[in-house]
Design a protein around this motif. Sequence first.
Motif, PDB file in Angstrom:
ATOM      1  N   ALA A 117       0.827  -1.213   0.000  1.00 44.08           N
ATOM      2  CA  ALA A 117       0.000   0.000   0.000  1.00 44.08           C
ATOM      3  C   ALA A 117       0.858   1.259   0.000  1.00 44.08           C
ATOM      4  N   GLY A 151     -10.526  -1.891  -0.346  1.00 48.96           N
ATOM      5  CA  GLY A 151     -11.968  -1.823  -0.561  1.00 48.96           C
ATOM      6  C   GLY A 151     -12.446  -2.711  -1.692  1.00 48.96           C
ATOM      7  N   ASP A 153     -12.887  -6.881  -3.398  1.00 51.77           N
ATOM      8  CA  ASP A 153     -13.453  -8.153  -2.918  1.00 51.77           C
ATOM      9  C   ASP A 153     -12.538  -8.844  -1.912  1.00 51.77           C
ATOM     10  N   THR A 154     -11.233  -8.816  -2.187  1.00 53.44           N
ATOM     11  CA  THR A 154     -10.318  -9.527  -1.281  1.00 53.44           C
ATOM     12  C   THR A 154     -10.368  -8.912   0.112  1.00 53.44           C
ATOM     13  N   GLU A 157     -13.778  -9.692   1.835  1.00 51.28           N
ATOM     14  CA  GLU A 157     -13.935 -11.114   2.194  1.00 51.28           C
ATOM     15  C   GLU A 157     -12.987 -11.488   3.329  1.00 51.28           C
ATOM     16  N   ARG A 174      -9.946   4.011   1.265  1.00 51.66           N
ATOM     17  CA  ARG A 174      -9.644   5.403   0.896  1.00 51.66           C
ATOM     18  C   ARG A 174     -10.821   6.149   0.277  1.00 51.66           C
ATOM     19  N   ARG A 175     -11.910   5.454  -0.052  1.00 51.78           N
ATOM     20  CA  ARG A 175     -13.104   6.125  -0.590  1.00 51.78           C
ATOM     21  C   ARG A 175     -14.295   5.756   0.289  1.00 51.78           C
ATOM     22  N   ARG A 179     -15.281  -1.279  -4.264  1.00 42.32           N
ATOM     23  CA  ARG A 179     -15.166  -2.004  -5.513  1.00 42.32           C
ATOM     24  C   ARG A 179     -15.838  -3.379  -5.420  1.00 42.32           C
TER      25      ARG A 179
HETATM   26  P1  NAP Z   1      -8.823  -4.720  -6.282  1.00 40.27           P
HETATM   27  O1  NAP Z   1     -10.194  -5.042  -6.748  1.00 40.27           O
HETATM   28  O2  NAP Z   1      -7.868  -4.081  -7.225  1.00 40.27           O
HETATM   29  O3  NAP Z   1      -9.005  -3.794  -4.991  1.00 40.27           O
HETATM   30  C1  NAP Z   1      -7.903  -3.198  -4.390  1.00 40.27           C
HETATM   31  C2  NAP Z   1      -8.431  -2.236  -3.336  1.00 40.27           C
HETATM   32  O4  NAP Z   1      -7.316  -1.666  -2.665  1.00 40.27           O
HETATM   33  C3  NAP Z   1      -9.268  -1.107  -3.925  1.00 40.27           C
HETATM   34  O5  NAP Z   1     -10.380  -0.858  -3.110  1.00 40.27           O
HETATM   35  C4  NAP Z   1      -8.299   0.076  -3.910  1.00 40.27           C
HETATM   36  O6  NAP Z   1      -8.954   1.301  -3.671  1.00 40.27           O
HETATM   37  C5  NAP Z   1      -7.431  -0.243  -2.714  1.00 40.27           C
HETATM   38  N1  NAP Z   1      -6.073   0.287  -2.867  1.00 40.27           N
HETATM   39  C6  NAP Z   1      -5.242   0.118  -3.917  1.00 40.27           C
HETATM   40  N2  NAP Z   1      -4.068   0.699  -3.662  1.00 40.27           N
HETATM   41  C7  NAP Z   1      -4.163   1.254  -2.428  1.00 40.27           C
HETATM   42  C8  NAP Z   1      -3.265   1.979  -1.613  1.00 40.27           C
HETATM   43  N3  NAP Z   1      -2.012   2.250  -2.010  1.00 40.27           N
HETATM   44  N4  NAP Z   1      -3.685   2.397  -0.391  1.00 40.27           N
HETATM   45  C9  NAP Z   1      -4.946   2.111   0.036  1.00 40.27           C
HETATM   46  N5  NAP Z   1      -5.847   1.419  -0.698  1.00 40.27           N
HETATM   47  C10 NAP Z   1      -5.447   0.987  -1.916  1.00 40.27           C
HETATM   48  O7  NAP Z   1      -8.040  -6.026  -5.724  1.00 40.27           O
HETATM   49  P2  NAP Z   1      -8.635  -7.353  -5.046  1.00 40.27           P
HETATM   50  O8  NAP Z   1      -9.633  -7.037  -4.020  1.00 40.27           O
HETATM   51  O9  NAP Z   1      -7.447  -8.167  -4.664  1.00 40.27           O
HETATM   52  O10 NAP Z   1      -9.381  -8.082  -6.254  1.00 40.27           O
HETATM   53  C11 NAP Z   1      -8.665  -8.408  -7.458  1.00 40.27           C
HETATM   54  C12 NAP Z   1      -9.637  -9.049  -8.460  1.00 40.27           C
HETATM   55  O11 NAP Z   1     -10.040 -10.324  -7.961  1.00 40.27           O
HETATM   56  C13 NAP Z   1     -10.913  -8.236  -8.631  1.00 40.27           C
HETATM   57  O12 NAP Z   1     -11.340  -8.363  -9.956  1.00 40.27           O
HETATM   58  C14 NAP Z   1     -11.901  -8.907  -7.703  1.00 40.27           C
HETATM   59  O13 NAP Z   1     -13.240  -8.723  -8.074  1.00 40.27           O
HETATM   60  C15 NAP Z   1     -11.467 -10.356  -7.829  1.00 40.27           C
HETATM   61  N6  NAP Z   1     -11.851 -11.111  -6.622  1.00 40.27           N
HETATM   62  C16 NAP Z   1     -13.065 -11.700  -6.643  1.00 40.27           C
HETATM   63  C17 NAP Z   1     -13.503 -12.386  -5.541  1.00 40.27           C
HETATM   64  C18 NAP Z   1     -14.854 -13.012  -5.611  1.00 40.27           C
HETATM   65  O14 NAP Z   1     -15.485 -12.899  -6.656  1.00 40.27           O
HETATM   66  N7  NAP Z   1     -15.342 -13.679  -4.579  1.00 40.27           N
HETATM   67  C19 NAP Z   1     -12.713 -12.487  -4.387  1.00 40.27           C
HETATM   68  C20 NAP Z   1     -11.466 -11.840  -4.389  1.00 40.27           C
HETATM   69  C21 NAP Z   1     -11.045 -11.142  -5.523  1.00 40.27           C
HETATM   70  P3  NAP Z   1      -9.906   1.963  -4.797  1.00 40.27           P
HETATM   71  O15 NAP Z   1     -11.166   1.150  -4.767  1.00 40.27           O
HETATM   72  O16 NAP Z   1     -10.081   3.361  -4.332  1.00 40.27           O
HETATM   73  O17 NAP Z   1      -9.149   1.845  -6.086  1.00 40.27           O
END
Ligand code: NAP
Length: 313
Positions: A117, A151, A153-154, A157, A174-175, A179
């Motif tokens: 982060a 913020g 899914d990971t 969850e 941060r918002r 997502r």
């Molecule tokens: P992600 O969707 O890219 O979310 C990352 C989060 O971290 C975002 O909310 C982002 O804020 C925040 N962030 C990023 N950089 C930051 C920083 N430097 N400081 C503070 N906050 C920061 O990553 P993810 O949650 O690992 O998911 C990755 C993909 O896998 C996604 O497509 C997700 O839908 C999928 N996934 C799906 C499931 C499921 O379907 N059950 C489970 C896990 C993951 P902002 O929102 O402001 O950008």
Amino acid sequence: MLDCAIIGGGPAGLTAGLYTTRGGLENVTMYEKGMPGGQITQSSEIENYPGAVGEITGMELMEPWPEQCQKFGLKHEMVEVTRVSKEGNVFKIHRNDGKVDEAHSVIIGTGSRPRRAGFTGEDEFFGRGVSTCATCDGFFYRNKEVAVVGGGDTALEEALYLAKICAKVYLIHRRDTFRSAPNTVERIKRTANIELVLNAVPEEVYGDKMGVNGLKVKNKDGVIRDIVVPGVFTFVGNDVNNQTLIQEDGSFLCEMNSAGEVIVDISMKTSIPGLFATGDMRIAAPKQVVSAAGDGAVAALQAISYVDELLNH
Ligand code: NAP
Ligand code: FAD
């Protein structure tokens, strides 16, 4: 010509090495750019690898794995693979020393890496209170309070998972919108021991030689809040180590999803015959040592059948 080239020497690659050689493939090389063992060697304690009881570090867990494989004939090249390509039925293993090896089959397990982060103290306290894995480290904070950053899914969850183990979870984002899937957001809002800390970014994690004592976050008005917790979990996205699959024209060798994870079936088969993907780099990976090792075994059994079919039928 190798029967099988294994790219990556983490739990997935090493287990693939054990099963391919012990299962009868004669000429198998594992390419690992560093010391074998993978990411878990960075962990100071692993409690959830079955059978490994007592206080055991990731390094101690992985130490015997290469020797066990070498006993059955696995060869190890300490070299980085830059690209895997396929011409006809032959895979080409492009190495960063300029050499190109050939193989009938390839098992790839180059892992992934959680993004950082970027707040002060994050690297200093990584593995000593700052974590990117709730399944691995959540239990260390049983009945204690923790902070979760992110913020998507990971993050949401994992916050729900931690809320079942921990006394309280501060979910810092941060918002003020997420997502994550709306249903997951609803579950978060219904969970009594999760407090939302919105429009806030982590400024600094602080602590002492025993580990983390708290996290300072700054809200959009510039006000600093001190959240006193011994554990901070960050889930701000993940990068898959998929560079070796990128071809000269920029395309991937096999089908990938939008997050850059390799699409496999339950046999770890990719869209390219003879290419298997394992561990943290594949779709829906639980990102655990035991599951990476399981993938390596599954892929190895498939590679043995594939090579037998290719050469003998
Ligand atoms: P992600 O969707 O890219 O979310 C990352 C989060 O971290 C975002 O909310 C982002 O804020 C925040 N962030 C990023 N950089 C930051 C920083 N430097 N400081 C503070 N906050 C920061 O990553 P993810 O949650 O690992 O998911 C990755 C993909 O896998 C996604 O497509 C997700 O839908 C999928 N996934 C799906 C499931 C499921 O379907 N059950 C489970 C896990 C993951 P902002 O929102 O402001 O950008
Ligand atoms: P990795 O372990 O990432 O191994 C991939 C290997 O490939 C690496 O050794 C890398 O050097 C090599 N490599 C990458 N690219 C190339 C290339 N181009 N050429 C040659 N070699 C290459 N899991 C648990 O089950 N329990 C825990 O308690 C736990 N705690 C963890 C704590 C920490 C701090 C970390 C970081 C992870 C933890 N994990 C834990 C997760 C676990 O380590 C991973 O899920 C597991 O290591 C994935 O195995 P893998 O073989 O897929 O990939």
